[in-house]
Design an enzyme around this catalytic site. Structure first.
Site, mmCIF file in Angstrom:
data_model
loop_
_atom_site.group_PDB
_atom_site.id
_atom_site.type_symbol
_atom_site.label_atom_id
_atom_site.label_comp_id
_atom_site.label_asym_id
_atom_site.label_seq_id
_atom_site.Cartn_x
_atom_site.Cartn_y
_atom_site.Cartn_z
ATOM 1 N N TYR A 1 0.773 -1.189 0.093
ATOM 2 C CA TYR A 1 -0.093 0.099 0.181
ATOM 3 C C TYR A 1 1.097 1.277 0.150
ATOM 4 O O TYR A 1 0.366 2.144 -0.448
ATOM 5 C CB TYR A 1 -0.971 0.003 1.297
ATOM 6 C CG TYR A 1 -2.146 -0.902 0.812
ATOM 7 C CD1 TYR A 1 -2.247 -2.116 1.451
ATOM 8 C CD2 TYR A 1 -2.983 -0.681 -0.031
ATOM 9 C CE1 TYR A 1 -3.097 -3.256 1.285
ATOM 10 C CE2 TYR A 1 -4.284 -1.444 -0.438
ATOM 11 C CZ TYR A 1 -4.324 -2.605 0.183
ATOM 12 O OH TYR A 1 -5.333 -3.589 -0.060
ATOM 13 N N HIS B 1 -15.149 2.549 -1.060
ATOM 14 C CA HIS B 1 -14.259 1.310 -0.507
ATOM 15 C C HIS B 1 -13.008 2.173 0.117
ATOM 16 O O HIS B 1 -12.084 1.497 0.307
ATOM 17 C CB HIS B 1 -13.487 0.902 -1.989
ATOM 18 C CG HIS B 1 -14.621 0.054 -2.780
ATOM 19 N ND1 HIS B 1 -14.382 -0.771 -3.755
ATOM 20 C CD2 HIS B 1 -15.828 -0.353 -2.066
ATOM 21 C CE1 HIS B 1 -15.368 -1.524 -4.160
ATOM 22 N NE2 HIS B 1 -16.257 -1.341 -3.222
ATOM 23 N N CYS C 1 -7.166 2.379 13.057
ATOM 24 C CA CYS C 1 -6.757 1.467 14.138
ATOM 25 C C CYS C 1 -7.460 0.209 13.872
ATOM 26 O O CYS C 1 -8.715 0.242 14.092
ATOM 27 C CB CYS C 1 -7.013 2.331 15.411
ATOM 28 S SG CYS C 1 -6.709 1.038 16.875
ATOM 29 N N CYS D 1 -1.513 2.983 16.454
ATOM 30 C CA CYS D 1 -2.725 3.973 17.009
ATOM 31 C C CYS D 1 -2.046 5.116 17.820
ATOM 32 O O CYS D 1 -1.603 4.770 19.028
ATOM 33 C CB CYS D 1 -3.762 3.252 17.277
ATOM 34 S SG CYS D 1 -5.123 4.578 17.769
ATOM 35 N N CYS E 1 -4.703 4.345 21.206
ATOM 36 C CA CYS E 1 -4.521 3.129 21.910
ATOM 37 C C CYS E 1 -3.299 2.164 21.604
ATOM 38 O O CYS E 1 -3.331 1.057 22.131
ATOM 39 C CB CYS E 1 -5.840 2.199 21.746
ATOM 40 S SG CYS E 1 -6.003 1.618 20.178
ATOM 41 N N GLY F 1 -15.484 2.749 -16.135
ATOM 42 C CA GLY F 1 -14.398 2.095 -15.715
ATOM 43 C C GLY F 1 -14.552 1.381 -14.609
ATOM 44 O O GLY F 1 -13.574 0.975 -13.540
ATOM 45 N N PRO G 1 -13.859 0.432 -22.417
ATOM 46 C CA PRO G 1 -13.486 -0.195 -23.763
ATOM 47 C C PRO G 1 -13.935 -1.700 -23.765
ATOM 48 O O PRO G 1 -14.001 -2.196 -24.937
ATOM 49 C CB PRO G 1 -12.007 -0.060 -23.521
ATOM 50 C CG PRO G 1 -11.596 0.770 -22.630
ATOM 51 C CD PRO G 1 -12.661 1.001 -21.585
#
Ligand code: APR
Length: 251
Positions: free
Chosen positions: A70, A122, A130, A156, A159, A196, A223
């Site tokens: 990510y 999403h 957290c 976090c 916490c 898309g 497409p």
């Protein structure tokens, strides 16, 4: 229903006559910004196993490896620019009295193009959540390393539990507020644009059926044919970055 928008005049009339527009986008709208889709031949899920990189189980087994994937997407997105499709959608928003864009994308290219009346269903790769208390933070509040290991994982501030990307993974619920906004827009629009997306995941949200159910026109820009194409009155089989500015220019 026309499968191919051979009748361009009817297509343009549909855009001109609309008052309440609902736009639903997927990874294809960011393809011409240089970001990969998920299921195309060069897509994300061909390189990364979604069960490892897009499930809570996969994350807990190897959080540093998932965070590194990510982190690289965050950098890719930061280097990308909104393309003419994102820009045209932001212009449409200014024109129509009622307008909502719901995106499945976790990049910020719609926002950077100027879209404001929008929801992300999403999540957002620029946010961190957290796994215990659920607090959501802007990733920029953290000094994220270029390369994670088990000692540098984001914790976090409240916490001290482990934090994850604030993205909806497989097997998880879509946040209700943005989804209900999208459902409401689908149920009240007179024009729905599907741009898309393969519809592989979004088919379950029933958005196209809600729109059809009360007589809205549906235009798909993609497409390739996908799981939602059969709902469309018009299918524009072109890249969004070419089709959308061309159509909007003629409206
Ligand atoms: N313009 C328009 N559409 C395009 C373009 C383009 N330039 N290039 C590719 N596409 C289309 C492809 O034909 C495909 O139908 O974009 C679609 C991308 O489909 P997916 O890769 O399945 O992405 P998406 O539909 O956004 O996936 C939905 O699945 O994995 C989950 O959470 C993830 O949000 C994602 C969701």
């Amino acid at each position: 229903m026309e499968k191919y928008s051979a009748d361009q005049d009817q297509l343009l009339k549909t855009f001109r006559n609309a008052c309440h527009v609902f736009v639903f986008t997927g990874a294809g709208v960011s393809r011409e910004s240089g970001l990969p889709t998920f299921r195309d031949l060069d897509g994300e899920w061909r390189q990364y196993d979604p069960m490892t990189f897009a499930t809570m189980e996969g994350f807990l087994q190897n959080p540093a490896m998932v965070w590194n994937m990510y982190r690289s997407r965050q950098k890719q997105i930061a280097e990308a620019q909104p393309n003419p499709a994102h820009i045209t959608l932001a212009r449409m928003e200014e024109h129509y009295p009622e307008f909502l864009l719901a995106t499945q994308n976790v990049d910020d290219l719609h926002e950077r193009a100027g879209s404001r009346r929008m929801v992300k269903i999403h999540g957002d790769v620029g946010q961190i959540r957290c796994i215990d208390c659920g607090e959501i933070y802007d990733a920029r509040e953290f000094e994220l390393p270029d390369e994670f290991d088990e000692n540098t994982l984001p914790k976090c501030p409240d916490c001290s539990a482990l934090c994850r990307p604030n993205i909806v993974w497989f097997g998880e619920y879509v946040p209700q507020e943005p989804l209900m906004a999208a459902v409401n827009a689908a149920c009240t629009c007179d024009l729905m644009l599907i741009i898309g997306t393969s519809g592989e995941v979004s088919n379950g949200y029933g958005l196209a059926e809600y729109a059809l159910g009360h007589g809205a026109k549906i235009v798909e820009v993609n497409p390739s044919e996908g799981a939602l194409t059969h709902y469309a009155h018009f299918w524009v089989p072109e890249p969004a970055g070419i089709a959308l500015p061309r159509i909007w220019e003629m409206c």
